[in-house]
Design an enzyme around this catalytic site. Structure first.
Site, PDB file in Angstrom:
ATOM      1  N   ASP A  27     -14.651 -49.001 -11.288  1.00 17.37           N
ATOM      2  CA  ASP A  27     -15.323 -49.780 -12.326  1.00 17.37           C
ATOM      3  C   ASP A  27     -14.682 -49.568 -13.693  1.00 17.37           C
ATOM      4  O   ASP A  27     -14.334 -50.525 -14.379  1.00 17.37           O
ATOM      5  CB  ASP A  27     -16.811 -49.404 -12.392  1.00 17.37           C
ATOM      6  CG  ASP A  27     -17.531 -49.689 -11.086  1.00 17.37           C
ATOM      7  OD1 ASP A  27     -17.261 -50.732 -10.490  1.00 17.37           O
ATOM      8  OD2 ASP A  27     -18.348 -48.862 -10.670  1.00 17.37           O
ATOM      9  N   GLN A 273      -3.313 -44.626 -15.631  1.00 16.37           N
ATOM     10  CA  GLN A 273      -3.084 -45.904 -14.965  1.00 16.37           C
ATOM     11  C   GLN A 273      -1.619 -46.346 -14.943  1.00 16.37           C
ATOM     12  O   GLN A 273      -1.143 -46.805 -13.896  1.00 16.37           O
ATOM     13  CB  GLN A 273      -3.964 -46.980 -15.596  1.00 16.37           C
ATOM     14  CG  GLN A 273      -5.424 -46.856 -15.197  1.00 16.37           C
ATOM     15  CD  GLN A 273      -6.277 -47.956 -15.783  1.00 16.37           C
ATOM     16  OE1 GLN A 273      -6.030 -48.446 -16.873  1.00 16.37           O
ATOM     17  NE2 GLN A 273      -7.302 -48.346 -15.057  1.00 16.37           N
ATOM     18  N   GLU A 291     -11.403 -52.017  -5.613  1.00 12.49           N
ATOM     19  CA  GLU A 291     -10.917 -53.246  -6.241  1.00 12.49           C
ATOM     20  C   GLU A 291      -9.728 -53.004  -7.161  1.00 12.49           C
ATOM     21  O   GLU A 291      -8.740 -53.742  -7.095  1.00 12.49           O
ATOM     22  CB  GLU A 291     -12.044 -53.916  -7.040  1.00 12.49           C
ATOM     23  CG  GLU A 291     -11.612 -55.213  -7.709  1.00 12.49           C
ATOM     24  CD  GLU A 291     -12.758 -55.961  -8.374  1.00 12.49           C
ATOM     25  OE1 GLU A 291     -12.510 -56.654  -9.375  1.00 12.49           O
ATOM     26  OE2 GLU A 291     -13.910 -55.855  -7.892  1.00 12.49           O
TER      27      GLU A 291
END
Length: 398
Positions: A27, A273, A291
């Site tokens: 998320d 990331q 996701e």
């Protein structure tokens, strides 16, 4: 896609993005990517409200755990502690996004209703390849008692959805990295991967605990080619811990390495990331979950296997099959492996299933560019979301 024109040239457009961390890192991973792109590429003044700063810090080490408000990469980060609080209309952003129906504070909604013009209010939903999202994308949902309308915004895989998150220049960065063997070697070496481990098949492994990992690791140990598996610390649970001779309740730690037959398994730290993207780019095959890493694997130009988040009544199997129906790359081999990996089908033999997939990896990798080009033609999620929002703002000012 048509150009986006400014709504108000006197001040930057403001946007508030509310995120509750439910699925560990997925998320906040999605929300942080979206916030950065909106700010860096579109000049939006973004405030990111997030309830779990510790998970956020794992993906972005610059995040501090104690401040109520801080700025990271030009984005205001607010610690979202509870549903309390009184807000004035002047504190409300031009665009308000609740990620995955996370229920923003009632006081914030009350203040939204007092703004003139009303802010754009979006519910950014989860990603699915199911056809029904095309009919629900951008649908309005009037508030039952206030003069406010929320719109649903769906990411997706067709031009009737919001598209996928993809920063401008991402593909060029990937190609430059993958076409530079020294850069790949230096990056992996920085993670502790030895030259010998870089020679064989390199696989990144990110999965949920219910994955049939023992059977796959056994197949890798008995493989006829050397395999280096790179797994983040804590992932794989007792199955991976057993390879290091650890009790089931003891988590793995970054830096650990074990060798069993053809398999070398190395534990990596959770990385920021940008480095996770490079890890995907550097490996020959990527196992991803949820996701965020699922989307990043699609931009990596490498074969990948998706471990979908489990839902009651096996609804996740429906979503998995919907995606595989659209993806159509390495169809028979990849589909069979993906279904077995997610418990949607029973494999006859994991060794055979793995050897078949391994022999097709080069061919699958060649096919990925066609999928990427198809997805890029739909426009990226951040730009599509902003274009839709600007249209609503223009309507509200007329």
């Amino acid at each position: 896609m048509s150009a986006i024109t400014p709504i108000n040239t006197t001040h930057p457009l403001t946007l508030a993005l509310f995120c509750k961390v439910v699925d560990n890192y997925g998320d906040i991973g999605i929300c942080w990517r979206l916030a950065r792109q909106l700010h860096q590429e579109h000049g939006i003044a973004v405030t990111l409200w997030v309830d779990d700063l510790r998970s956020f810090q794992r993906l972005c080490p610059e995040v501090l755990l104690t401040p109520e408000t801080q700025y990271v990469a030009g984005i205001q980060v607010r610690h979202w502690r509870d549903q309390e609080g009184h807000f004035a209309p002047g504190e409300i952003a031009d665009i308000v996004i609740e990620f995955f129906g996370c229920n923003i504070p009632p006081g914030y909604i009350q203040a939204m209703a007092q703004c003139t013009p009303r802010p754009v209010w979006l519910n950014l939903e989860g990603l699915t390849a199911e056809e029904w999202v095309e009919g629900c994308h951008t649908l309005p949902s009037p508030h039952p008692s206030l003069s406010l309308t929320k719109h649903f915004f769906f990411p997706g895989f067709t031009d009737k959805t919001g598209g996928l998150l993809a920063e401008t220049g991402l593909q060029q960065q990937r190609l430059e990295f993958q076409q530079n063997p020294s850069a790949v070697c230096d990056f992996l070496s920085g993670l502790g991967v030895t030259p010998a481990e870089q020679v064989g098949l390199k696989i990144s492994l990110f999965c949920y605990p219910q994955a049939p990992l023992q059977a796959l690791l056994t197949a890798w140990q008995n493989s006829n080619q050397s395999i280096t598996c790179l797994v983040p610390e804590g992932v794989g649970g007792s199955t991976v811990a057993a390879l290091f001779g650890l009790p089931a309740e003891v988590p793995t730690q970054a830096g650990m390495v074990a060798r069993h037959g053809a398999l070398s398994i190395r534990v990596l730290p959770f990385v920021p990331q940008p480095d996770y993207d490079r890890l995907l780019w550097a490996c020959d095959l990527n196992f991803v979950r949820g996701e965020d890493s699922f989307v990043r694997a699609q931009w990596a130009g490498r074969p990948f296997v998706w471990h979908i988040y489990a839902q009651d009544e096996n609804l996740h199997h429906v979503k998995l099959k919907a995606f595989l129906q659209r993806y159509k790359i390495g169809t028979d081999t990849l589909r069979a492996f993906s279904l077995a990996w997610n418990g949607a089908d029973e494999p006859a033999d994991w060794s055979t299933l793995w050897s078949t997939l391994a022999s097709d990896l080069t061919d699958i990798a060649r096919q990925t560019s066609s999928w990427q080009n198809k997805m890029l033609a739909h426009g990226d999620l951040a730009t599509n979301l902003l274009q839709f929002s600007r249209g609503l703002l223009q309507q509200s000012q007329q």
